[in-house]
Design a protein around this motif. Sequence first.
Motif, PDB file in Angstrom:
ATOM      1  N   ILE A  90       0.840  -1.207   0.000  1.00  0.00           N
ATOM      2  CA  ILE A  90       0.000   0.000   0.000  1.00  0.00           C
ATOM      3  C   ILE A  90       0.874   1.256   0.000  1.00  0.00           C
ATOM      4  O   ILE A  90       0.599   2.226  -0.714  1.00  0.00           O
ATOM      5  CB  ILE A  90      -0.952  -0.005   1.211  1.00  0.00           C
ATOM      6  CG1 ILE A  90      -2.010  -1.095   1.032  1.00  0.00           C
ATOM      7  CG2 ILE A  90      -1.623   1.359   1.383  1.00  0.00           C
ATOM      8  CD1 ILE A  90      -2.852  -1.318   2.274  1.00  0.00           C
ATOM      9  N   ALA A  91       1.939   1.240   0.790  1.00  0.00           N
ATOM     10  CA  ALA A  91       2.850   2.384   0.851  1.00  0.00           C
ATOM     11  C   ALA A  91       3.451   2.671  -0.523  1.00  0.00           C
ATOM     12  O   ALA A  91       3.563   3.824  -0.944  1.00  0.00           O
ATOM     13  CB  ALA A  91       3.956   2.125   1.871  1.00  0.00           C
ATOM     14  N   ASP A 111       3.897   4.680  10.703  1.00  0.00           N
ATOM     15  CA  ASP A 111       3.856   3.231  10.882  1.00  0.00           C
ATOM     16  C   ASP A 111       5.081   2.758  11.665  1.00  0.00           C
ATOM     17  O   ASP A 111       6.207   3.227  11.453  1.00  0.00           O
ATOM     18  CB  ASP A 111       3.822   2.544   9.517  1.00  0.00           C
ATOM     19  CG  ASP A 111       3.331   1.112   9.612  1.00  0.00           C
ATOM     20  OD1 ASP A 111       2.225   0.831   9.121  1.00  0.00           O
ATOM     21  OD2 ASP A 111       4.052   0.276  10.202  1.00  0.00           O
ATOM     22  N   LEU A 112       4.868   1.846  12.574  1.00  0.00           N
ATOM     23  CA  LEU A 112       5.972   1.342  13.395  1.00  0.00           C
ATOM     24  C   LEU A 112       6.980   0.512  12.597  1.00  0.00           C
ATOM     25  O   LEU A 112       8.133   0.368  13.004  1.00  0.00           O
ATOM     26  CB  LEU A 112       5.423   0.507  14.545  1.00  0.00           C
ATOM     27  CG  LEU A 112       4.606   1.270  15.602  1.00  0.00           C
ATOM     28  CD1 LEU A 112       4.087   0.308  16.653  1.00  0.00           C
ATOM     29  CD2 LEU A 112       5.444   2.366  16.236  1.00  0.00           C
ATOM     30  N   ARG A 146       7.676   2.537   6.075  1.00  0.00           N
ATOM     31  CA  ARG A 146       8.107   3.934   5.919  1.00  0.00           C
ATOM     32  C   ARG A 146       9.167   4.049   4.830  1.00  0.00           C
ATOM     33  O   ARG A 146       9.200   5.008   4.067  1.00  0.00           O
ATOM     34  CB  ARG A 146       8.633   4.477   7.248  1.00  0.00           C
ATOM     35  CG  ARG A 146       7.640   4.316   8.403  1.00  0.00           C
ATOM     36  CD  ARG A 146       7.964   5.211   9.573  1.00  0.00           C
ATOM     37  NE  ARG A 146       9.321   5.150  10.046  1.00  0.00           N
ATOM     38  CZ  ARG A 146       9.799   4.274  10.942  1.00  0.00           C
ATOM     39  NH1 ARG A 146       8.987   3.332  11.453  1.00  0.00           N
ATOM     40  NH2 ARG A 146      11.053   4.320  11.336  1.00  0.00           N
ATOM     41  N   GLU A 147      10.032   3.046   4.747  1.00  0.00           N
ATOM     42  CA  GLU A 147      11.081   3.050   3.723  1.00  0.00           C
ATOM     43  C   GLU A 147      10.474   2.941   2.332  1.00  0.00           C
ATOM     44  O   GLU A 147      10.896   3.635   1.398  1.00  0.00           O
ATOM     45  CB  GLU A 147      12.051   1.895   3.966  1.00  0.00           C
ATOM     46  CG  GLU A 147      13.235   1.864   3.019  1.00  0.00           C
ATOM     47  CD  GLU A 147      14.171   0.704   3.304  1.00  0.00           C
ATOM     48  OE1 GLU A 147      15.261   0.680   2.709  1.00  0.00           O
ATOM     49  OE2 GLU A 147      13.799  -0.185   4.107  1.00  0.00           O
ATOM     50  N   LYS A 153       8.591  14.810   8.133  1.00  0.00           N
ATOM     51  CA  LYS A 153       8.563  13.540   8.855  1.00  0.00           C
ATOM     52  C   LYS A 153       9.509  12.528   8.220  1.00  0.00           C
ATOM     53  O   LYS A 153      10.273  11.835   8.911  1.00  0.00           O
ATOM     54  CB  LYS A 153       7.140  12.982   8.859  1.00  0.00           C
ATOM     55  CG  LYS A 153       6.945  11.766   9.743  1.00  0.00           C
ATOM     56  CD  LYS A 153       7.140  12.112  11.202  1.00  0.00           C
ATOM     57  CE  LYS A 153       6.917  10.903  12.097  1.00  0.00           C
ATOM     58  NZ  LYS A 153       7.135  11.205  13.522  1.00  0.00           N
ATOM     59  N   ILE A 154       9.496  12.440   6.901  1.00  0.00           N
ATOM     60  CA  ILE A 154      10.377  11.488   6.206  1.00  0.00           C
ATOM     61  C   ILE A 154      11.828  11.941   6.307  1.00  0.00           C
ATOM     62  O   ILE A 154      12.726  11.137   6.559  1.00  0.00           O
ATOM     63  CB  ILE A 154       9.963  11.352   4.728  1.00  0.00           C
ATOM     64  CG1 ILE A 154       8.554  10.763   4.622  1.00  0.00           C
ATOM     65  CG2 ILE A 154      10.957  10.482   3.970  1.00  0.00           C
ATOM     66  CD1 ILE A 154       8.014  10.721   3.214  1.00  0.00           C
TER      67      ILE A 154
END
Length: 314
Positions: free
Chosen positions: A18-19, A48-49, A54-55, A74-75
């Motif tokens: 999804i990311a 997301d933990l 996130r990557e 944030k990124i």
Amino acid sequence: MISIEELQQVNLAGRVEIAQKVGHLIAKRHDYPDYEAALELARLLVEDLAISVREALSKELRHCSFLPRDIMCKIATDIEQVSTPFLIASKALDEKALEALIREGSDGTHSAIAQRNELPEMVAFALCSLAGVRALERLADNDTAAMSERSFNTAIDRFPEERTLMEKLAARADLPVSLVERLISKVSSSYGEYLTAKFSLASDYSSYLISMANRQVFTKALDSAPTTEIENYLRQLKAVGGITSDILLNYLQNANLRLFIAAVAVLIDASPAALHNRLVEGEEASKVLARVLESAGFSRAVIRVLLIAYERHQ
């Protein structure tokens, strides 16, 4: 488009997928029907933990030319595994954002920014002013970064004892020739103290070693300079009697044929380009060089030494 409630129930592999899709949609275009919904999902995904989620999002979003500030920040301030690809390539990070990240960021942040393609001068200067040695070495290796004279001066002032960094700066094609000797003097002072203290060397021997090292750094820097700057420097050197057999031999020992030929040409008031053609592209180069060196006033013994060195590195 999946809802936030549904996303929370998806397993890790599914969230990574999804990311990737959400990042791709955001990067694709602003007029996408579900663009705003995709941004909302992105805001959830950056929290997301799972690092892999996130990557995955970071790698897709680096292609965006615009991002909302909250997502971008944030990124950019996440752990290195997530932030580095984004910091290196993100099109959404402008000069102002990059300078802010440099002021507040870690060494990893600085090193990533230092690798950006076509890094602006203002950002390079900010790195030279605030970043550590690791990041400045990356910056020095980045041929596309715009480094000004003030950037070089700042880096030299901050880390004169870091010989690897000094050598990397010396190798840059945009290093002003006017700064080469200053760079070397910075290295000499700290390096001489280091040699003397660590190895208990006599001052005259440590000075000898420094002189050898400085010649290598200077020659490497000069060889990378534009042709016009090289010729101007050599003419100034000739004016004070500085183009000696020792200097010519040093150029050859460091395999700098370009410098050697230019120096010989300036010494006899000839065109470096014309002499280069005669020596590199013409026949019987050694005989031509011997005649040229003889016309410059060198003894037969010196000419033999220079010819041996020339033929070895030709």
